[in-house]
Enzyme design. Structure first.
Site, PDB file in Angstrom:
ATOM      1  N   GLY A 247       0.840  -1.194   0.000  1.00 49.62           N
ATOM      2  CA  GLY A 247       0.000   0.000   0.000  1.00 49.62           C
ATOM      3  C   GLY A 247       0.872   1.240   0.000  1.00 49.62           C
ATOM      4  O   GLY A 247       0.776   2.084  -0.868  1.00 49.62           O
ATOM      5  N   ARG A 621       9.704  -3.122  21.820  1.00 48.03           N
ATOM      6  CA  ARG A 621       9.761  -4.580  21.766  1.00 48.03           C
ATOM      7  C   ARG A 621       9.641  -5.047  20.325  1.00 48.03           C
ATOM      8  O   ARG A 621       8.779  -4.568  19.579  1.00 48.03           O
ATOM      9  CB  ARG A 621       8.603  -5.184  22.577  1.00 48.03           C
ATOM     10  N   ASN A 624       8.294  -9.607  16.004  1.00 55.31           N
ATOM     11  CA  ASN A 624       8.744 -10.721  15.158  1.00 55.31           C
ATOM     12  C   ASN A 624      10.036 -10.252  14.488  1.00 55.31           C
ATOM     13  O   ASN A 624      10.021  -9.310  13.688  1.00 55.31           O
ATOM     14  CB  ASN A 624       7.678 -11.076  14.116  1.00 55.31           C
ATOM     15  N   LYS A 626      11.878 -11.397  12.246  1.00 54.93           N
ATOM     16  CA  LYS A 626      12.019 -11.521  10.788  1.00 54.93           C
ATOM     17  C   LYS A 626      11.182 -10.473  10.051  1.00 54.93           C
ATOM     18  O   LYS A 626      11.682  -9.788   9.158  1.00 54.93           O
ATOM     19  CB  LYS A 626      11.616 -12.925  10.324  1.00 54.93           C
ATOM     20  N   THR A 627       9.912 -10.346  10.443  1.00 56.34           N
ATOM     21  CA  THR A 627       9.069  -9.374   9.726  1.00 56.34           C
ATOM     22  C   THR A 627       9.544  -7.947  10.021  1.00 56.34           C
ATOM     23  O   THR A 627       9.496  -7.084   9.144  1.00 56.34           O
ATOM     24  CB  THR A 627       7.574  -9.541  10.071  1.00 56.34           C
ATOM     25  N   GLN A 631      10.784  -5.163   7.273  1.00 54.02           N
ATOM     26  CA  GLN A 631      10.296  -3.790   7.168  1.00 54.02           C
ATOM     27  C   GLN A 631      11.459  -2.817   7.037  1.00 54.02           C
ATOM     28  O   GLN A 631      11.429  -1.905   6.224  1.00 54.02           O
ATOM     29  CB  GLN A 631       9.466  -3.429   8.409  1.00 54.02           C
ATOM     30  N   VAL A 696       7.061   0.079  13.134  1.00 54.24           N
ATOM     31  CA  VAL A 696       8.361  -0.073  12.488  1.00 54.24           C
ATOM     32  C   VAL A 696       8.283   0.052  10.963  1.00 54.24           C
ATOM     33  O   VAL A 696       9.295   0.198  10.301  1.00 54.24           O
ATOM     34  CB  VAL A 696       9.012  -1.422  12.902  1.00 54.24           C
ATOM     35  N   GLY A 697       7.067   0.070  10.425  1.00 52.78           N
ATOM     36  CA  GLY A 697       6.924  -0.024   8.973  1.00 52.78           C
ATOM     37  C   GLY A 697       7.688   1.017   8.180  1.00 52.78           C
ATOM     38  O   GLY A 697       8.169   0.745   7.091  1.00 52.78           O
ATOM     39  N   GLU A 698       7.774   2.221   8.700  1.00 53.08           N
ATOM     40  CA  GLU A 698       8.299   3.314   7.893  1.00 53.08           C
ATOM     41  C   GLU A 698       9.690   3.793   8.318  1.00 53.08           C
ATOM     42  O   GLU A 698      10.333   4.554   7.607  1.00 53.08           O
ATOM     43  CB  GLU A 698       7.325   4.494   7.941  1.00 53.08           C
TER      44      GLU A 698
HETATM   45 MO1  MOS Z   1       1.372   5.161   5.280  1.00 57.48          MO
HETATM   46  S1  MOS Z   1       2.341   6.274   3.870  1.00 57.48           S
HETATM   47  O1  MOS Z   1       0.575   6.140   6.384  1.00 57.48           O
HETATM   48  O2  MOS Z   1       0.551   3.913   4.552  1.00 57.48           O
END
Ligand code: MOS
Length: 737
Positions: A247, A621, A624, A626-627, A631, A696-698
């Site tokens: 996304g 914390r 996971n 690996k995931t 990221q 952690v995604g971004e």
């Molecule tokens: Mo994000 S760029 O808030 O999916």
């Protein structure tokens, strides 16, 4: 029964450190991985529905004006065509999807080049595509000469977004009095999200209710958007989004194909599939604004900041309210009492801008961290040491304490893992044949958010569990992480936890955006499990602290009982509800990190090859390993793109996005990506979430491009202040070239 928590104070219990199962944090592979790689995981466009029609969007070939005529009769006469729909409601203008329809808008209004204006529906995709291409449309177009197409145009009307600004002290005075000062202006080109899976929807109408299979990040918000767009009550709309092929902000809101497919299905009484072409995704779906950023750093003789200025310019199309929050991390990362942090905004006639991969920090941190490198150069201080000296004790503007913050540890552990030597940073010292070699580093920072989420967990009579919430897994790992949270709390192998996601009929999760999915919805799963543990304690007559759940058994004192026996044929079902509260107002919460990289720049061509890269991160914390690592790796790959190749270019005559495909808009591919190492520093952040985990995604992109830019400078002595740093720009400063 609901266990609800408004997060008003930090959770210091370290609860997940005291469970017996030991599955939290483990580097489990994605549970849905086999389904994805074998093709049995169905993405939005892949459902095979009886009698499904195919729709193709027709897009405007003018920048601004009106559609005066569409030759629908000629369109309908083309082979296989069933309908030509030009319903005003299908024009979902908001890039953020916050308003599915724009009620003040006429059916025929065109606001940006390639805006969808009609949908051609046919028996086959080829027929629909052919008719859509040949459909005759007439426009009353405004003369492009009268429109502002470019942020450099003098007619662009800039205004300061005052509520976002920080005006503190007297920066010009601090600059004049500073022992060391940097005043540099950088530019960055626009970005696209570039998810692999294009925006796609199949809509079904049963005469009363609408079901759509669509690729979306925020089901809980997308449902009311869609209901509003097609004038249905919310309880007559269901969205299914079980697998999402990325996304990156582009699927936060519903997009035009979703509304168009829905209206067509409702009008025609047959399922309708609409999949955007790659070019349509590029031209219709929101971009990240290009930016101009002026950085001013004023430092004392030891390199401590006394003042910091970060003034940005970003654009959107008229009618949109989002502007790239470039200064977001500058507000809290480094100290300095004289602060001038300003976001300037203007509307221009480019495609809509919106959230793309770490809105704000992805470009803001890159430039702040280049300026810090310039300051390191000016002061002769090791860039790592310079950053360590500038970590403030409390929030520099509002005096709030920080939540857990591991910036110093990331800088130190990252430097060690990389083998960083900051003792002599004179550029242009290392040469291997025709390659100039250098190293660079940068800090990482990304604000931490929480939203609101509900999740339902059932402990089943057979001793397995089911987790249900509407959040979609956009590739970040929710399926797996939630099975680990429930497995840990209930003493089950994660394989015995069935996770159901991506269906609006399930309890409303937080959606996947702003890196808040796992900490928010994961906390809702945690809260539901806490309530189940309480119910088990009641059955056993013990206190929560005395209950051990492991491998499907409950142990209390010297009693060990199988959960299946304890349940006696009856499931225990509880809902967890997580809501952000006072804690994130009381504390400045963010994730931190540091990037280190080595690059080689060709002395003749200016081509940059990234040789290796280390990222060290503090994310609370790790749920996971690996995931989470994936990221961060993904973020660092974007960092290479930001630094070297990614940039949108617009036609100066008609304003269209010229390099709008994955051939000409170059994202890093394997040949561009070197050996990368990701490490996490040990951290629990009690103020971030009950899980003590942060998003952690971004984070992995927030500053990564600066490390590369700084390494290019170190290799060559050429400071390119215009991103992406393509060979031509480096070459201009190389003596041999
Ligand atoms: Mo994000 S760029 O808030 O999916």
């Amino acid at each position: 029964m609901t266990n609800a928590l408004t997060f008003d104070k930090p959770d210091e219990r370290d609860r997940l450190d005291h469970m017996a199962q030991g599955t939290i944090g483990q580097p489990l592979s994605r549970l849905e991985g086999p389904a994805k790689v074998s093709g049995t995981a169905l993405y939005a466009a892949e459902y095979a529905l009886e009698g499904c029609l195919e729709g193709v969007l027709v897009t405007a070939t003018i920048i601004k004006g009106r559609v005066t005529a569409i030759d629908k009769d000629a369109g309908l006469a083309m082979p296989g065509v069933v309908a030509v729909i030009d319903d005003a409601r299908m024009i979902s203008r908001s890039a953020q999807g916050t308003a599915g329809k724009a009620p003040d808008q006429n059916a025929q209004d065109v606001y940006y080049f390639a805006q969808p204006i009609a949908l051609v529906v046919a028996e086959t995709f080829e027929q629909a595509r052919d008719a859509a291409k040949r459909l005759h449309v007439e426009y009353a177009a405004e003369d492009p000469e009268t429109l502002v197409l470019d942020p450099e145009d003098r007619r662009a009307q800039w205004s300061e977004q005052k509520p976002k600004s920080v005006h503190q002290g007297d920066l010009p005075h601090a600059m004049a009095a500073a022992a060391h000062a940097v005043d540099a202006t950088y530019t960055t080109e626009g970005h696209i999200s570039a998810a692999m899976e294009p925006h796609a929807t199949i809509a079904e109408w049963d005469g009363e209710a609408l079901t759509v299979h669509s690729s979306l990040q925020m089901l809980n918000f997308n449902l009311p958007e869609l209901a509003d767009s097609v004038d249905l009550p919310e309880d007559k709309v269901r969205i299914i989004s079980r697998y999402v092929g990325g996304g990156f902000g582009s699927k936060l809101g519903i997009s035009p194909e979703c509304v168009a497919a829905s209206l067509a299905a409702m009008a025609l009484g047959r399922p309708v599939r609409v999949v955007m072409s790659r070019q349509q995704v590029c031209q219709i779906i929101n971009r990240r604004s290009e930016t101009t950023q002026r950085l001013r750093l004023a430092a004392d003789p030891e390199g401590r900041l006394v003042g910091i200025g970060h003034e940005s310019h970003a654009t959107n199309v008229p009618g949109e309210s989002f502007f790239e929050p470039v200064i977001q991390a500058t507000k809290f990362l480094y100290g300095g009492e004289h602060r001038l942090l300003v976001q300037n905004a203007a509307t221009i006639h480019r495609m809509p801008a919106g959230s793309v991969r770490a809105p704000g920090e992805a470009v803001g941190m890159n430039i702040l961290e280049c300026a810090m490198d310039e300051l390191a150069q000016a002061t002769g201080i090791d860039p790592v040491e310079l950053r360590l000296r500038n970590i403030p004790d409390k929030h520099p503007s509002d005096d709030r304490p920080y939540a857990s913050r591991k910036l110093a540890e990331c800088l130190q552990e990252g430097a060690e893992a990389f083998g960083w030597d900051g003792s002599d940073r004179t550029p242009g010292q290392r040469r291997e044949g025709e390659w100039l070699v250098g190293t660079g580093m940068a800090s990482a920072a990304r604000i931490h958010f929480l939203g609101t989420a509900e999740a339902r967990v059932s402990l089943q009579p057979d001793g397995t569990a089911e987790v249900a919430t509407d959040i979609s897994d956009i590739g970040t790992g929710h399926y797996t992480i939630f099975s680990q949270i429930a497995g840990e709390m209930l003493g089950l192998d994660p394989e015995d936890v069935l996770v159901r996601l991506g269906d609006s009929s399930l309890p409303a999760g937080s959606g996947s955006g702003g890196s808040w999915g796992a900490p928010t919805t994961g906390s809702a799963v945690f809260l539901a499990c806490e309530a189940i543990r309480t119910a088990l304690c009641d059955k056993l007559g013990c206190g929560e602290e005395d209950l051990t759940l492991k491998d499907g058994f409950a142990t209390y004192g010297n009693q060990r009982t199988a959960l299946t026996d304890l349940l006696g044929g009856e499931a225990i079902t509880r809902t967890g509800r997580m809501e952000s509260g006072q804690t994130l107002k009381d504390f400045a919460a963010a994730t931190y990190g540091a990037f280190f990289t080595e690059v080689a720049v060709n002395a003749w061509t200016g081509e940059t090859r990234v040789r290796r890269m280390v990222g060290a991160f503090g994310i609370g914390r790790v749920l996971n390993a690996k995931t989470a690592r994936s990221q961060c790796l993904g973020g660092m790959v974007w960092g290479i793109g930001c630094a070297l190749t990614e940039g949108q270019f617009f036609d100066p005559v008609d304003g269209h996005f010229v390099n709008g495909d994955l051939a000409e808009y170059h994202l890093p591919v394997h040949a561009d990506i070197p050996e990368m190492e990701v490490l996490f520093v040990e951290e629990r952040d009690a103020a971030a979430s009950p899980l003590q985990a942060k998003g952690v995604g971004e984070l992995g992109v927030c500053g990564a491009g600066a490390a590369i830019a700084n390494a290019i400078y170190n290799a060559t002595g050429v400071r390119v202040r215009d991103f992406p740093i393509t060979p031509d720009k480096v070459m201009a400063g190389l003596p041999e070239a």
